[in-house]
Enzyme design. Structure first.
Site, mmCIF file in Angstrom:
data_model
loop_
_atom_site.group_PDB
_atom_site.id
_atom_site.type_symbol
_atom_site.label_atom_id
_atom_site.label_comp_id
_atom_site.label_asym_id
_atom_site.label_seq_id
_atom_site.Cartn_x
_atom_site.Cartn_y
_atom_site.Cartn_z
ATOM 1 N N GLY A 16 0.681 5.162 -2.105
ATOM 2 C CA GLY A 16 0.384 6.322 -1.279
ATOM 3 C C GLY A 16 -0.765 6.091 -0.323
ATOM 4 O O GLY A 16 -1.361 7.027 0.196
ATOM 5 N N LYS A 17 -1.109 4.799 -0.081
ATOM 6 C CA LYS A 17 -2.206 4.500 0.835
ATOM 7 C C LYS A 17 -1.735 4.498 2.277
ATOM 8 O O LYS A 17 -2.503 4.725 3.195
ATOM 9 C CB LYS A 17 -2.819 3.137 0.493
ATOM 10 C CG LYS A 17 -3.556 3.108 -0.845
ATOM 11 C CD LYS A 17 -3.951 1.679 -1.216
ATOM 12 C CE LYS A 17 -4.763 1.655 -2.524
ATOM 13 N NZ LYS A 17 -5.035 0.259 -2.971
ATOM 14 N N VAL A 18 -0.474 4.124 2.444
ATOM 15 C CA VAL A 18 0.093 4.061 3.781
ATOM 16 C C VAL A 18 1.343 4.924 3.792
ATOM 17 O O VAL A 18 2.156 4.876 2.873
ATOM 18 C CB VAL A 18 0.430 2.599 4.159
ATOM 19 C CG1 VAL A 18 1.315 2.544 5.399
ATOM 20 C CG2 VAL A 18 -0.842 1.799 4.380
ATOM 21 N N ALA A 75 0.820 -1.214 0.000
ATOM 22 C CA ALA A 75 0.000 0.000 0.000
ATOM 23 C C ALA A 75 0.854 1.264 0.000
ATOM 24 O O ALA A 75 0.400 2.325 -0.416
ATOM 25 C CB ALA A 75 -0.947 -0.004 1.205
#
Lengths: 398, 398, 398, 398
Positions: free
Chosen positions: B323-325, B319
């Site tokens: 750029g999700k985490v 992720a």
């Protein structure tokens, strides 16, 4: 390659979420793997031989059973089975779109339910962007710095996302869509647009091929993908009144299943698309009062397990108690536990090479309205009949 | 027990899909298992001790880490973390609703994304129907004949479905809903209705408790459950113009995440709800141009595996590249591979018993409009700034 | 801490497989995690309550069933069940040895079949070496450079292996063992040696406690662990004639099962130990001609799956066709799909706290010879009877 | 068909564990599935094309990598890699023996470590008994009544077990074996006996082909199979002193690996055979003090998972910290998560059809003694050198 996002892509301006100092050196290394293309099954006799003679037991045996149920029963002309294909897991990123294109082109699947992600990533191929073979063992912090996106072991530059988003938003603007429609309707229009703007792209785009072949494509979670994200943007920022109406999806699928002579499915993975397909039968009996009798054929490739208790792993047997699967057909159901990236090409080689490997296409995308109207008529007939009975009962009880 | 379906339930008229001659004898046997109730965690010190001292390595160790990340970091008052809970897999049928009620009541989760099925089955508890402990090894053809529905090892009469459907349709009619709204809005109204008609049901209904606690509940696949099926019926048969607008869901979740001081999640299972939560960060940077930096905390209980390549099994590391985490917080992410029915009660006992086991509730359900307006303002500011830059660039290039 | 390997450990001489220049700096960081100890279950009422009331369905439900089958049926005094425990997967490294110690001490398991690795790593605790909580996400090339060994997320210095090996070889020399014996015999002698040299170590060693409690411990793959490696060294380099005789293991286990009033098992993981236990019943009927009727109780905690087709995932039902499980007792069999590091402490808390939580120990380690003699007598009786029948048949056919 | 068990098989006398009244009617139905045969890969160009062009990502991609590492690197003549094959899971029952025969015949594997069960079930094919394709969903209580044995979905009469056992015991008597030998030695003698008594059986028996090709076959759990059960019977009932000496197995494998120019493995499944292969490297450095540097190539097909923490699922990376895998070669290691019944035939078609698809056979079965002697010499040299150093150290310290 068209560029809807010249700002970032052409001028090497750092992407919004990237550290400014990130060099481009590793970027090229990460993306040095072979380009992924849409492999098209040709019906290899040698693969058919392997499946019949070498895949004798355990999950190899199940793949063999799935191939024979599909080729010898579901595709039998006299059965005229309405066949749904559901897709979960990252199949288009892995190059499996070619299998789906082949199945649609040959009339071997009549409608599709897919996660939005598979359709979004299909757009990269239509728009002629390149995804690369890579590795699942890379350092994601480096990838992030380098602007490289990873889907397990598939790699591509973040600009591919931005360009694809730009195309979607551009299409939304050009389409002048301003009302609530079904996902099948929306994906059909998207496919037509691709065909117009990128002639020949039906060879490397599921969405474009579906538009050619008249195969409706549904998405059970319409907001849950980059396509949905861009539609949401369009509503918030441009004041559009275009939206997906999930009700239309439910009713269209229900109407398609209701009209099927026999019904069968090929389920890749599981997840929300699996349930969205299977719930059509309970919708008929439980909500519309129309007993349809459950699916006649059921093929699933999955790595989920029944013992984890989720729908993805639920067996055809469990579906029987819900009226999703016809209790008399369990021998015509099969679940093979194997990654779809392995099973689907093998399955398609077998099926394409079989004597029933081509059918007249149903082109259901053009029949959706008529089928929903027929569903409504039948449901109204049942409702009227129930009301009459209830009056009778009330009278009797007096 | 109220009955919205007196026809079938009271007069023993065979259900539409049942063989007429089916006896009721086995029916009772199938349903003789203990009633399932909503177990409420109390913060047991002995369970906390086991988790800290006995769960030292492997997935037991991961459960311990998840508990401590949640209790000691995410709940730390100065972090003011906005916490999302996502739910996939049959948790309310298994009696896990009590854990979710407790978390919402104590302000420990701020919003929820659930499969529709979990909310639909939650209605059974609200309406005081009984689900029973059973076995996964029953003959589903017999269950089908007897009118018993099976969710893995949970059993209940098919009439429970019909009665619950009847309630949903009755609510739709009474509510006079006739436009497109978000699922959070819809579930809130449904919860209020339950509270009015079944006072006290917030003790045994997630939907009702969420309405009390001001916790918005979203569904990523609005058509994909019996609730969605009944809304679709309402549109087709009653000509209603009520529908779910997925765009509103996407933007509301995005706005909630955008407003978070820090953001963190507890992901039960995976599936579409997991992605619907995680995509909020890419929506911000990729679509709205607002860099948020990714999630700060990430806890998942799942039995899916990274090597199957699906989103459910994707790791926090993967992720990162999206750029999700936040790439800097991998130490504050944890995935424990274990059935949620085991992990969630243990996790909740630990968390409820921790010093930070109660927070002021954010009551986000009432702030959705304001947050979306703020998101829009920020996105417009970015768009204007980008346009200005583009003009500058164009000028420079001349 | 005693040192059997002063050469490497005390003088910081590079280990044979390490690069000479490796610094010790990171070494300490890798080993900074909390020391793993042998957690001892105490019979917590709160955990018993959770299992009975909160673990209602799915795998949580299965854990509950396992607890109740064990506590309420297998341990019932009048059943006098002979209970085998099989161990696969890294349980002693994860600190689960305390659970096994508690079960043996209370007479709740009568014999054990373990992988060699679990017994080898148990020696570290007996010898007072420290294993540490760590992470599965470390760079193994760095660990290798630093001389740190990793078992998933458990970390310890490579010197622990070398020291433990040195102890094993020293024991082999001192013991003057010079013939073929069973693993139960060998492990008993090893346990006695530990007790003599490290008084009190039965509190933190499964091998030592087993020697005290008279519980025989078998290993199905005697060469397949560091213990086996050192015995092999002893034969090759010291000319010893000491070896494990697998025949003795097969016959002793067979004799123990043959003598059981009722037979039941707790299977942790699966693997070779599972089959080694289960094959006792087929050995009786298939090889010795003694029909015993199969196991009466069967509890397994595993994460393997039936659909992968291996023995570890094979169900009690499949074992019925082999005569491994009594066909009448399927209700008394249960498989819970969960990591043993989670299930075993929960299970032991329940069992230890139950009314039947202590039994008189059978101390089978001292009865092996007598039981094998009884098996031989019975097998000879059957053989004589068969021969007599064959003679009769031959006569009749004339 | 020869009959070593005329008593039960010819006269329909109920088997010892069968209910007397069981009819034979269903028996035939259960066994009506197609006979399973040993499929022999031929090097299909079409399958090679599919693997190179269609298997692009996820586990399909991993299968492709495994094929190319094996065909292009491990088999490269100048590398002269010593290749071990380990086998766990029911492969011979599923007809995979033909793949193993082909690999041995072509010199593509140099030694084998197998579970005993695979070798025992291989005997059925050598003895010309028939196993049938079936289903995993049968009622095992009925199978038990009918005397049908089930291995997942493979079915055969219980008499096949009894006849095969009779052959093994007859061989043991005829062989006059009366001392402790390695499993390689034992399996070689068994293979020679099969060749003598059933000429041509090397086409359908792994054991017979291994004897022809000079490939040593080891078993890590010698007591843990029906072969081991019958050897144990022979000791107890006939007073034989024949036994397997696990020390010899450990040392022979160690000596083979020690002598390898390069070392590589193909691991099917995992389990005890996997560890028995991998421990050879630690035995060398940890026990014998001979640093070898770890494996150079590592290919595994498995469905186990790293997160369950067992050895079967442990990654090549984890093996690095133990010195089992050379830290520099991680790019030459690959794990594909897929049922071996699917992966092995595909892999063998690719490998057999590759330019390096045949090598001169090493015929290690005849070199075992010489290799062990070489190992002993080297270990003695190291021991002497260590002792000299220790004396030096002692002197220096004075």
């Amino acid at each position: 390659m068209l560029s809807y996002f010249p700002h970032a892509a052409q001028k090497e301006i750092p992407l919004p979420y990237r550290a400014p100092g990130a060099t481009q050196k590793t970027h090229d290394t990460f993306l040095s793997g072979k380009a992924i293309h849409y492999y098209r099954p040709k019906g290899s006799p040698e693969i058919r031989h392997l499946i019949d003679e070498g895949f004798q037991a355990f999950n190899a045996g199940r793949i063999g059973e799935a191939c024979r149920i599909f080729a010898d029963k579901m595709l039998l002309p006299e059965h005229d089975t309405t066949i749904g294909l559901t897709i979960a897991g990252a199949l288009t990123p892995a190059g499996l779109g070619g299998c789906i294109i082949e199945l649609m082109d040959r009339g071997l699947v009549d409608f599709v339910i897919s996660t939005g992600a598979n359709l979004y990533h299909d757009l990269h191929y239509a728009l002629n962007f390149t995804l690369h073979r890579g590795s699942p063992f890379l350092d994601d912090r480096e990838l992030y710095q380098e602007g490289v996106i990873r889907i397990y072991d598939v790699l591509f530059p973040a600009t591919v996302l931005l360009e694809t988003d730009a195309y979607v938003r551009d299409f939304l603007t050009r389409s002048r869509l301003n009302e609530a429609i079904s996902t099948a309707d929306f994906h059909y229009r998207l496919g037509r647009d691709l065909l117009e703007r990128f002639p020949g792209c039906e060879e490397h785009s599921v969405l474009a091929r579906a538009a050619v072949a008249g195969v409706p494509i549904y998405t059970s979670s319409p907001g849950d993908s980059s396509i949905g994200m861009n539609i949401a943007y369009h509503e918030l920022m441009n004041g559009s009144r275009f939206m997906i109406d999930p009700n239309k999806d439910v009713n269209e699928i229900c109407a398609i299943v209701q009209a099927g002579e026999k019904n069968g499915c090929v389920i890749l993975g599981g997840g929300s698309p699996k349930n969205f397909y299977l719930q059509a039968q309970p919708t008929l009996w439980e909500v519309y009062g129309i007993p349809k009798g459950g699916n006649d054929y059921f093929i699933q490739f999955t790595t989920d397990q029944v013992v984890w208790g989720g729908l993805s792993g639920a067996t055809p047997a469990e579906a029987v108690s819900w009226g999703k699967v016809n209790p008399g057909v369990l021998p015509d159901t099969v679940v093979a536990y194997v990654d779809s990236t392995i099973a689907l090409p093998l399955f398609c080689e077998y099926v394409v090479g079989s004597p029933n490997g081509r059918r007249t296409r149903k082109e259901l995308v053009h029949k959706r309205e008529a089928l929903v109207a027929a569903l409504k008529r039948e449901a109204e007939r049942v409702r009227a009949s129930d009301a009459a009975h209830a009056t009778d009962d009330a009278r009797t009880e007096v």
